[in-house]
Design an enzyme around this catalytic site. Structure first.
Site, PDB file in Angstrom:
ATOM      1  N   TYR A 175     -15.065  -1.626   7.691  1.00  0.00           N
ATOM      2  CA  TYR A 175     -13.846  -0.861   7.975  1.00  0.00           C
ATOM      3  C   TYR A 175     -13.526  -0.967   9.466  1.00  0.00           C
ATOM      4  CZ  TYR A 175     -10.456   2.951   8.026  1.00  0.00           C
ATOM      5  OH  TYR A 175      -9.308   3.690   8.186  1.00  0.00           O
ATOM      6  N   ASP A 217      -2.798  -7.240  -6.227  1.00  0.00           N
ATOM      7  CA  ASP A 217      -4.150  -7.195  -5.670  1.00  0.00           C
ATOM      8  C   ASP A 217      -4.102  -7.987  -4.372  1.00  0.00           C
ATOM      9  OD1 ASP A 217      -6.775  -7.496  -4.918  1.00  0.00           O
ATOM     10  OD2 ASP A 217      -7.431  -8.480  -6.773  1.00  0.00           O
ATOM     11  N   SER A 255      -6.066   1.867  12.414  1.00  0.00           N
ATOM     12  CA  SER A 255      -6.817   3.122  12.504  1.00  0.00           C
ATOM     13  C   SER A 255      -7.343   3.286  13.916  1.00  0.00           C
ATOM     14  CB  SER A 255      -8.000   3.105  11.530  1.00  0.00           C
ATOM     15  OG  SER A 255      -8.878   4.191  11.771  1.00  0.00           O
ATOM     16  N   GLY A 273       0.822  -1.206   0.000  1.00  0.00           N
ATOM     17  CA  GLY A 273       0.000   0.000   0.000  1.00  0.00           C
ATOM     18  C   GLY A 273       0.857   1.258   0.000  1.00  0.00           C
ATOM     19  N   GLY A 274       2.084   1.133  -0.480  1.00  0.00           N
ATOM     20  CA  GLY A 274       3.015   2.255  -0.460  1.00  0.00           C
ATOM     21  C   GLY A 274       2.926   3.182  -1.653  1.00  0.00           C
ATOM     22  N   SER A 275       1.896   3.012  -2.467  1.00  0.00           N
ATOM     23  CA  SER A 275       1.785   3.806  -3.688  1.00  0.00           C
ATOM     24  C   SER A 275       1.159   5.174  -3.475  1.00  0.00           C
ATOM     25  CB  SER A 275       0.973   3.031  -4.734  1.00  0.00           C
ATOM     26  OG  SER A 275      -0.292   2.664  -4.200  1.00  0.00           O
TER      27      SER A 275
END
Length: 244
Positions: A150, A64, A137, A15-17
């Site tokens: 979530y 993915d 989170s 998820g480093g994009s």
């Protein structure tokens, strides 16, 4: 050499994009690490010009993360791994998470893929006596009325972090987590692009500002560094006091 010098180390940020993950990736890069990132688009060029996405100096691969077979089959271009940061995440608004397909999609990306990635890179992290860091989170600690998946996934991530930390400490792997508060990224545009919502949110943050990817990166660097050598299984809220 400082405690946050990662020269000679290899880091993978899933998820480093973009957003928080991208900020974390560059924090490691600027401190000497060879940084690899995974993103959802076919190539790094597909992120050109997008706010919060800077691919300079990062090694990109398309993945993915909801395809667990693809994670298992992945052949990494690196021979060793010192730090694995799991920063993948998605959310569905407009009550989409109250339908099972939406609920399942969010759970697969936000929680189930954490385990798939952890399993995939366990042996590499054990060999390097490395660090695994989850990015969850503050939603893990309170209700989020419109987003049950979530919330459940982020709550699950905190529990997974605790449990993997206990299970894998014997292998020399330190597992910890960061729980961001309200950070200005594309996932929070529903709030940050709405002046009334934004103002109401800021009223509940004692520091009276949004968090930044850099704020999250600082604590991630700490957890991956020798400074946190005796920290295990913890998820640190980084929220400007939001939960107070």
């Amino acid at each position: 050499m400082t405690d946050t010098d990662f020269s000679g180390k290899t880091v993978l940020v899933v998820g480093g994009s973009s957003g928080i993950g991208n900020g974390i990736a560059h924090a490691f890069r600027t401190r000497g690490a060879e940084v690899h990132i995974w993103g959802t688009r076919k190539s790094a060029d597909d992120y050109k010009g997008e706010e919060g996405s800077d691919m300079e100096g990062l090694h990109y691969a398309h993945m993915d993360v909801s395809d667990f077979d693809a994670i298992e089959a992945y052949s990494p271009p690196f021979k060793s791994l010192d730090v694995l940061v799991l920063c993948q995440g998605t959310v569905i608004y407009k009550k989409g998470e109250f339908k099972m397909d939406g609920f399942q999609k969010v759970m697969d990306v936000n929680l189930n893929s954490l385990m798939a990635c952890a399993i995939k890179f366990h042996d590499m992290l054990a060999a390097s006596k490395g660090s695994l860091i989850t990015i969850s989170s503050t939603a893990a600690f309170h209700a989020t009325r419109g987003n049950p998946a979530y919330n459940a996934s982020k709550t699950g991530a905190v529990g997974l972090t605790r449990t993997l930390a206990q299970a894998w400490a014997k292998d020399g792997i330190r597992v910890n987590g960061v729980a961001p508060g309200l950070v200005d990224t594309k996932l929070t545009k529903v709030t940050t692009d709405n002046p009334d919502r934004l103002n109401a949110s800021l009223q509940g943050i004692p520091m009276h500002r949004l968090g930044t990817p850099s704020d999250m990166a600082g604590v991630t660097l700490f957890l991956a560094s020798p400074l946190a050598a005796y920290v295990l299984g913890q998820t640190i809220p980084v929220d400007g006091g939001l939960m107070l």
